[in-house]
Every structure is written in C-alpha cells, then in structure tokens.
Design a protein around this motif. Structure first.
Motif, PDB file in Angstrom:
ATOM      1  N   PRO A   1      -5.071   2.622   5.030  1.00  0.00           N
ATOM      2  CA  PRO A   1      -5.318   2.014   3.718  1.00  0.00           C
ATOM      3  C   PRO A   1      -5.550   0.499   3.797  1.00  0.00           C
ATOM      4  O   PRO A   1      -6.442  -0.032   3.125  1.00  0.00           O
ATOM      5  CB  PRO A   1      -4.055   2.361   2.921  1.00  0.00           C
TER       6      PRO A   1
ATOM      7  N   TYR B   1      -4.137  11.238  -1.990  1.00  0.00           N
ATOM      8  CA  TYR B   1      -3.751  12.022  -0.821  1.00  0.00           C
ATOM      9  C   TYR B   1      -2.753  11.149  -0.072  1.00  0.00           C
ATOM     10  O   TYR B   1      -2.705   9.940  -0.289  1.00  0.00           O
ATOM     11  CB  TYR B   1      -4.963  12.350   0.068  1.00  0.00           C
ATOM     12  N   VAL B   2      -1.973  11.781   0.825  1.00  0.00           N
ATOM     13  CA  VAL B   2      -0.930  11.018   1.512  1.00  0.00           C
ATOM     14  C   VAL B   2      -1.281  10.879   2.989  1.00  0.00           C
ATOM     15  O   VAL B   2      -1.552  11.872   3.669  1.00  0.00           O
ATOM     16  CB  VAL B   2       0.447  11.698   1.347  1.00  0.00           C
ATOM     17  N   LEU B   3      -1.300   9.647   3.473  1.00  0.00           N
ATOM     18  CA  LEU B   3      -1.545   9.368   4.889  1.00  0.00           C
ATOM     19  C   LEU B   3      -0.207   9.099   5.578  1.00  0.00           C
ATOM     20  O   LEU B   3       0.826   8.974   4.923  1.00  0.00           O
ATOM     21  CB  LEU B   3      -2.476   8.161   5.008  1.00  0.00           C
TER      22      LEU B   3
ATOM     23  N   LEU C   1      -0.815  -0.616  -4.535  1.00  0.00           N
ATOM     24  CA  LEU C   1      -2.150  -0.009  -4.574  1.00  0.00           C
ATOM     25  C   LEU C   1      -2.204   1.221  -3.684  1.00  0.00           C
ATOM     26  O   LEU C   1      -1.672   1.210  -2.567  1.00  0.00           O
ATOM     27  CB  LEU C   1      -3.170  -0.998  -4.017  1.00  0.00           C
ATOM     28  N   SER C   2      -2.894   2.247  -4.178  1.00  0.00           N
ATOM     29  CA  SER C   2      -3.201   3.436  -3.385  1.00  0.00           C
ATOM     30  C   SER C   2      -4.693   3.423  -3.098  1.00  0.00           C
ATOM     31  O   SER C   2      -5.472   2.876  -3.872  1.00  0.00           O
ATOM     32  CB  SER C   2      -2.839   4.684  -4.199  1.00  0.00           C
ATOM     33  N   ILE C   3      -5.113   4.029  -1.988  1.00  0.00           N
ATOM     34  CA  ILE C   3      -6.565   4.139  -1.738  1.00  0.00           C
ATOM     35  C   ILE C   3      -7.099   5.496  -2.151  1.00  0.00           C
ATOM     36  O   ILE C   3      -8.296   5.754  -2.037  1.00  0.00           O
ATOM     37  CB  ILE C   3      -6.963   3.823  -0.279  1.00  0.00           C
ATOM     38  N   GLY C   4      -6.243   6.391  -2.647  1.00  0.00           N
ATOM     39  CA  GLY C   4      -6.746   7.695  -3.082  1.00  0.00           C
ATOM     40  C   GLY C   4      -5.612   8.681  -3.228  1.00  0.00           C
ATOM     41  O   GLY C   4      -4.500   8.441  -2.756  1.00  0.00           O
TER      42      GLY C   4
ATOM     43  N   LEU D   1       0.832  -1.198   0.000  1.00  0.00           N
ATOM     44  CA  LEU D   1       0.000   0.000   0.000  1.00  0.00           C
ATOM     45  C   LEU D   1       0.867   1.247   0.000  1.00  0.00           C
ATOM     46  O   LEU D   1       1.700   1.436   0.898  1.00  0.00           O
ATOM     47  CB  LEU D   1      -0.925  -0.034   1.214  1.00  0.00           C
ATOM     48  N   THR D   2       0.684   2.080  -1.011  1.00  0.00           N
ATOM     49  CA  THR D   2       1.489   3.289  -1.165  1.00  0.00           C
ATOM     50  C   THR D   2       0.690   4.317  -1.952  1.00  0.00           C
ATOM     51  O   THR D   2      -0.092   3.933  -2.836  1.00  0.00           O
ATOM     52  CB  THR D   2       2.816   2.981  -1.906  1.00  0.00           C
ATOM     53  N   PRO D   3       0.890   5.619  -1.668  1.00  0.00           N
ATOM     54  CA  PRO D   3       0.185   6.620  -2.482  1.00  0.00           C
ATOM     55  C   PRO D   3       0.723   6.665  -3.912  1.00  0.00           C
ATOM     56  O   PRO D   3       0.051   7.192  -4.801  1.00  0.00           O
ATOM     57  CB  PRO D   3       0.431   7.936  -1.734  1.00  0.00           C
TER      58      PRO D   3
ATOM     59  N   GLY E   1       0.741   6.489   7.100  1.00  0.00           N
ATOM     60  CA  GLY E   1       1.213   5.115   6.949  1.00  0.00           C
ATOM     61  C   GLY E   1       0.172   4.282   6.243  1.00  0.00           C
ATOM     62  O   GLY E   1      -0.917   4.777   5.903  1.00  0.00           O
ATOM     63  N   GLY E   2       0.480   3.016   6.031  1.00  0.00           N
ATOM     64  CA  GLY E   2      -0.404   2.139   5.265  1.00  0.00           C
ATOM     65  C   GLY E   2      -1.471   1.435   6.088  1.00  0.00           C
ATOM     66  O   GLY E   2      -2.242   0.643   5.548  1.00  0.00           O
TER      67      GLY E   2
HETATM   68  N1  ADE Z   1       0.161   5.260   2.453  1.00  0.00           N
HETATM   69  C1  ADE Z   1       0.113   6.592   2.643  1.00  0.00           C
HETATM   70  N2  ADE Z   1      -0.829   7.157   1.899  1.00  0.00           N
HETATM   71  C2  ADE Z   1      -1.435   6.145   1.195  1.00  0.00           C
HETATM   72  C3  ADE Z   1      -2.482   6.076   0.248  1.00  0.00           C
HETATM   73  N3  ADE Z   1      -3.135   7.165  -0.161  1.00  0.00           N
HETATM   74  N4  ADE Z   1      -2.807   4.875  -0.250  1.00  0.00           N
HETATM   75  C4  ADE Z   1      -2.147   3.764   0.145  1.00  0.00           C
HETATM   76  N5  ADE Z   1      -1.148   3.756   1.026  1.00  0.00           N
HETATM   77  C5  ADE Z   1      -0.789   4.937   1.555  1.00  0.00           C
END
Ligand code: ADE
Length: 217
Positions: free
Chosen positions: A141, A133-135, A128-131, A84-86, A137-138
C-alpha cells in the motif's frame, strides 16, 4: 516532495529503485527515506509487538517504537502523516492529487494484527486503505501511494500524460492502438487512421463513455 516510510521491512521497497520513480529520485523531484522503526524500540530484545489486550489471534505493534520513530523523523510535525490500514476510507485519484500538493508525507506500514490505537491517535493525521481487500502489511500500500502521488509531483511526468487518463473527470480511458495496422487478423478502428481530428476526438469520448458505463454500470 519528501516521503518518509516507516516499516519493519525496508528491503521490500526495491521497486522504488526502478523506472520513473528511480528517475524522479535521481532528478531530485522526489526524496524517499525508508526508516526501520525497530531501531527505535526500547525493548532489550528489539521487540516491537505484543499480545492484544482483550485476546484474539496475532500480535499488535506497540505504540512506543512507532511514536519515538515519528518524533525522531518529524519532530516539528511538518509532514502529513498517514497510517495505511484496510480499516479506512479507500484512496481515490482526487485524494492522490491532494496528497501530491504536500511537501512531506510520512507513511506508516502496519503488520501483523494491527497497531496500538494510541500510536495512531497520538501521531497520525489520516488513515488510508488502498482497496477493499487485506494484504499482509502496509508496504505494498505505501508503494501504491508513492507511485500514484509521484505522478503529480512537478517534473516527474509530462503534464500531457496526466490529461485524458483514467479516473480524471470520473471517466475511464478509451482503448489505444499502435503499429502495425493489422495484428493477428485484428485491425485498428478506421477512424483512428482517418486523420479527421474531430472524428477521432468523438470516437475517443464515445469509447470512454462506453467503457465507463460497462465497468461502473
Ligand atoms: N494493510 C493491509 N491491507 C491494506 C489495505 N488494503 N490498504 C492499506 N493498508 C493495508
């Protein structure tokens, strides 16, 4: 379905102890395993990160604890492994449905500035990203993926609940009303009280089209 989550913050997954996901776990439809990959570091100080080659702010998660953890929890690579990553394509409802057909998902939650790319290249099937924007951590997500996917796992919710909902057939859902008929001066649309099934279906389809156009343009 089994879902294995690799995270440095296992306590963050308390939401998966409640509501429909709790029930699905208790009924045996869903098996969720949360693994702290810090337990797999070979560093004597239990470190899991290091400074970035090339410089830049923030630390990078090292490949070693992640790769060793993945090898321990999924030795024969039977899980579909997702990082999981943006910096990835965004999860869609169609992808959620596809993921729900896998028997085992493994989700890696990143943190800090990122993960050594070699851990991803060596071990993972998908990012995969969930959207957009940056959180921090994963973990959130990962819970989004678990929640969205679990709805499509047999026995978790009724098949009727999966019909006519937002994002199936690319449409958003029409508004819903329950009792009382009047609340603070606002009434329920007459057609919904008419008992005319065809007229109700048409109203719902028209509202669905109107809202979809309003939101999507
Ligand atoms: N980790 C930080 N931001 C994320 C995002 N938007 N989707 C998935 N992983 C994330």
């Amino acid at each position: 379905m089994k879902i294995t989550i690799l995270s440095l913050f296992p306590q963050m997954f308390a939401p998966l102890e409640h509501s429909i996901i709790r029930r699905a776990r208790d009924a045996g439809h869903l098996q969720i395993e949360i693994v702290d990959f810090r337990d797999y570091t070979t560093d004597k100080h239990r470190r899991v990160d290091d400074i970035a080659f090339g410089g830049g702010a923030g630390m990078v998660l090292s490949a070693q604890p992640i790769v060793d953890c993945v090898m321990a929890v999924d030795p024969n690579h039977t899980a579909h492994r997702i990082f999981l990553t943006p910096a990835a394509k965004t999860l869609t409802q169609d992808r959620v449905v596809e993921l729900s057909k896998k028997s085992h998902l493994l989700l890696l939650c990143g943190h800090y500035e990122g993960v050594d790319q070699r851990a991803i290249d060596l071990c993972f099937d998908e990012v995969l990203s969930i959207g957009e924007y940056v959180l921090t951590g994963g973990e959130i997500p990962a819970m989004v993926v678990v929640d969205a996917v679990a709805r499509y796992v047999d026995g978790v919710i009724s098949p009727e609940s999966l019909e006519n909902e937002s994002h199936t057939n690319g449409m958003l859902e029409h508004p819903q009303y329950t009792r009382p008929r009047e609340f603070r001066g606002l009434t329920v649309p007459d057609v919904l009280l008419s008992g005319n099934h065809a007229a109700i279906k048409k109203w719902q389809a028209d509202e669905s089209a109107r809202i979809t156009k309003q939101i999507r343009g």
